[in-house]
Write a protein that holds these residues in place. Structure first.
Motif, PDB file in Angstrom:
ATOM      1  N   ASN A  10       0.830  -1.212   0.000  1.00 13.29           N
ATOM      2  CA  ASN A  10       0.000   0.000   0.000  1.00 13.29           C
ATOM      3  C   ASN A  10       0.863   1.261   0.000  1.00 13.29           C
ATOM      4  O   ASN A  10       0.389   2.331  -0.380  1.00 13.29           O
ATOM      5  N   LEU A  11       2.115   1.122   0.427  1.00  8.81           N
ATOM      6  CA  LEU A  11       3.027   2.271   0.469  1.00  8.81           C
ATOM      7  C   LEU A  11       4.006   2.293  -0.700  1.00  8.81           C
ATOM      8  O   LEU A  11       4.559   3.342  -1.026  1.00  8.81           O
ATOM      9  N   CYS A  12       4.275   1.131  -1.314  1.00  8.04           N
ATOM     10  CA  CYS A  12       5.242   1.069  -2.416  1.00  8.04           C
ATOM     11  C   CYS A  12       4.796   1.981  -3.549  1.00  8.04           C
ATOM     12  O   CYS A  12       3.652   1.920  -4.009  1.00  8.04           O
ATOM     13  N   MET A  13       5.726   2.880  -3.992  1.00  9.32           N
ATOM     14  CA  MET A  13       5.420   3.804  -5.082  1.00  9.32           C
ATOM     15  C   MET A  13       6.126   3.393  -6.374  1.00  9.32           C
ATOM     16  O   MET A  13       6.279   4.197  -7.292  1.00  9.32           O
ATOM     17  N   SER A  14       6.565   2.136  -6.422  1.00  6.65           N
ATOM     18  CA  SER A  14       7.149   1.562  -7.639  1.00  6.65           C
ATOM     19  C   SER A  14       8.364   2.336  -8.127  1.00  6.65           C
ATOM     20  O   SER A  14       8.590   2.434  -9.339  1.00  6.65           O
ATOM     21  N   ARG A  17      13.835   1.310  -6.831  1.00 14.00           N
ATOM     22  CA  ARG A  17      15.150   1.411  -6.197  1.00 14.00           C
ATOM     23  C   ARG A  17      15.624   0.072  -5.645  1.00 14.00           C
ATOM     24  O   ARG A  17      16.752  -0.345  -5.890  1.00 14.00           O
ATOM     25  N   CYS A  18      14.787  -0.602  -4.891  1.00 10.93           N
ATOM     26  CA  CYS A  18      15.207  -1.877  -4.293  1.00 10.93           C
ATOM     27  C   CYS A  18      15.460  -2.933  -5.374  1.00 10.93           C
ATOM     28  O   CYS A  18      16.401  -3.718  -5.265  1.00 10.93           O
ATOM     29  N   VAL A  19      14.637  -2.920  -6.410  1.00 19.70           N
ATOM     30  CA  VAL A  19      14.774  -3.905  -7.485  1.00 19.70           C
ATOM     31  C   VAL A  19      16.069  -3.669  -8.258  1.00 19.70           C
ATOM     32  O   VAL A  19      16.760  -4.621  -8.643  1.00 19.70           O
ATOM     33  N   LEU A  20      16.410  -2.394  -8.473  1.00 21.98           N
ATOM     34  CA  LEU A  20      17.646  -2.069  -9.194  1.00 21.98           C
ATOM     35  C   LEU A  20      18.873  -2.357  -8.345  1.00 21.98           C
ATOM     36  O   LEU A  20      19.859  -2.906  -8.838  1.00 21.98           O
ATOM     37  N   ASP A  24      18.606  -9.591  -6.875  1.00 14.74           N
ATOM     38  CA  ASP A  24      18.458 -10.981  -6.433  1.00 14.74           C
ATOM     39  C   ASP A  24      17.526 -11.108  -5.232  1.00 14.74           C
ATOM     40  O   ASP A  24      17.152 -12.215  -4.853  1.00 14.74           O
ATOM     41  N   ALA A  25      17.182  -9.974  -4.644  1.00 10.37           N
ATOM     42  CA  ALA A  25      16.390 -10.005  -3.414  1.00 10.37           C
ATOM     43  C   ALA A  25      14.987  -9.422  -3.581  1.00 10.37           C
ATOM     44  O   ALA A  25      14.095  -9.739  -2.795  1.00 10.37           O
ATOM     45  N   PHE A  26      14.826  -8.548  -4.594  1.00  8.19           N
ATOM     46  CA  PHE A  26      13.523  -7.897  -4.781  1.00  8.19           C
ATOM     47  C   PHE A  26      13.146  -7.915  -6.255  1.00  8.19           C
ATOM     48  O   PHE A  26      14.003  -7.882  -7.133  1.00  8.19           O
ATOM     49  N   ARG A  27      11.848  -7.946  -6.497  1.00  7.39           N
ATOM     50  CA  ARG A  27      11.345  -7.926  -7.868  1.00  7.39           C
ATOM     51  C   ARG A  27      10.002  -7.207  -7.858  1.00  7.39           C
ATOM     52  O   ARG A  27       9.411  -6.948  -6.802  1.00  7.39           O
ATOM     53  N   PHE A  28       9.509  -6.909  -9.071  1.00  7.95           N
ATOM     54  CA  PHE A  28       8.179  -6.341  -9.202  1.00  7.95           C
ATOM     55  C   PHE A  28       7.158  -7.454  -9.428  1.00  7.95           C
ATOM     56  O   PHE A  28       7.432  -8.416 -10.149  1.00  7.95           O
ATOM     57  N   ASP A  29       5.991  -7.291  -8.823  1.00 10.80           N
ATOM     58  CA  ASP A  29       4.902  -8.222  -9.132  1.00 10.80           C
ATOM     59  C   ASP A  29       4.166  -7.721 -10.387  1.00 10.80           C
ATOM     60  O   ASP A  29       4.613  -6.772 -11.047  1.00 10.80           O
ATOM     61  N   ASP A  30       3.079  -8.335 -10.738  1.00 11.16           N
ATOM     62  CA  ASP A  30       2.370  -7.983 -11.971  1.00 11.16           C
ATOM     63  C   ASP A  30       1.809  -6.568 -11.946  1.00 11.16           C
ATOM     64  O   ASP A  30       1.511  -5.995 -13.004  1.00 11.16           O
ATOM     65  N   GLU A  32       3.554  -4.110 -10.693  1.00 12.60           N
ATOM     66  CA  GLU A  32       4.752  -3.281 -10.542  1.00 12.60           C
ATOM     67  C   GLU A  32       4.905  -2.732  -9.128  1.00 12.60           C
ATOM     68  O   GLU A  32       5.354  -1.595  -8.931  1.00 12.60           O
ATOM     69  N   LEU A  33       4.531  -3.556  -8.186  1.00 16.15           N
ATOM     70  CA  LEU A  33       4.799  -3.269  -6.781  1.00 16.15           C
ATOM     71  C   LEU A  33       5.879  -4.247  -6.332  1.00 16.15           C
ATOM     72  O   LEU A  33       5.889  -5.413  -6.748  1.00 16.15           O
ATOM     73  N   ALA A  34       6.798  -3.757  -5.506  1.00 19.07           N
ATOM     74  CA  ALA A  34       7.945  -4.584  -5.124  1.00 19.07           C
ATOM     75  C   ALA A  34       7.531  -5.680  -4.151  1.00 19.07           C
ATOM     76  O   ALA A  34       6.603  -5.514  -3.341  1.00 19.07           O
ATOM     77  N   GLU A  35       8.266  -6.786  -4.244  1.00 19.58           N
ATOM     78  CA  GLU A  35       8.095  -7.882  -3.298  1.00 19.58           C
ATOM     79  C   GLU A  35       9.445  -8.568  -3.126  1.00 19.58           C
ATOM     80  O   GLU A  35      10.268  -8.570  -4.042  1.00 19.58           O
ATOM     81  N   PRO A  36       9.679  -9.135  -1.936  1.00 22.80           N
ATOM     82  CA  PRO A  36      10.927  -9.870  -1.737  1.00 22.80           C
ATOM     83  C   PRO A  36      10.911 -11.192  -2.500  1.00 22.80           C
ATOM     84  O   PRO A  36       9.841 -11.791  -2.685  1.00 22.80           O
TER      85      PRO A  36
END
Ligand code: SF4
Length: 72
Positions: A10-14, A17-20, A24-30, A32-36
């Protein structure tokens, strides 16, 4: 118990940063919100903390034995 990572979608603004920074630790879901990913368990605590500090929205937080390491 050790570190746990939580991302409040609910707070992720896509920002991506974490994905870049830690692909190997974070990705975007469908949506485009980050998830571990499962790789997040391989990341040392200092890099987890750096990722949380760099998150512009405070969505990414790290907990040690259930206690948040980043104040909100
Ligand atoms: S750094 Fe924070 S706001 Fe940016 S994608 Fe990751 S969780 Fe979302």
């Amino acid at each position: 118990m050790g570190y746990t990572v939580r991302i409040d979608k609910n707070l992720c603004m896509s920002s991506g940063r974490c994905v870049l920074d830690e692909p190997d630790a974070f990705r975007f879901d469908d949506d485009e919100l980050a998830e571990p990913t499962t790789g997040v368990t391989e990341l040392p605590g200092e890099r987890l903390n750096a990722a949380a500090r760099a998150c512009p929205s405070g969505a990414l937080r790290v907990f040690m034995d259930g206690q948040p390491l980043q104040p909100r």
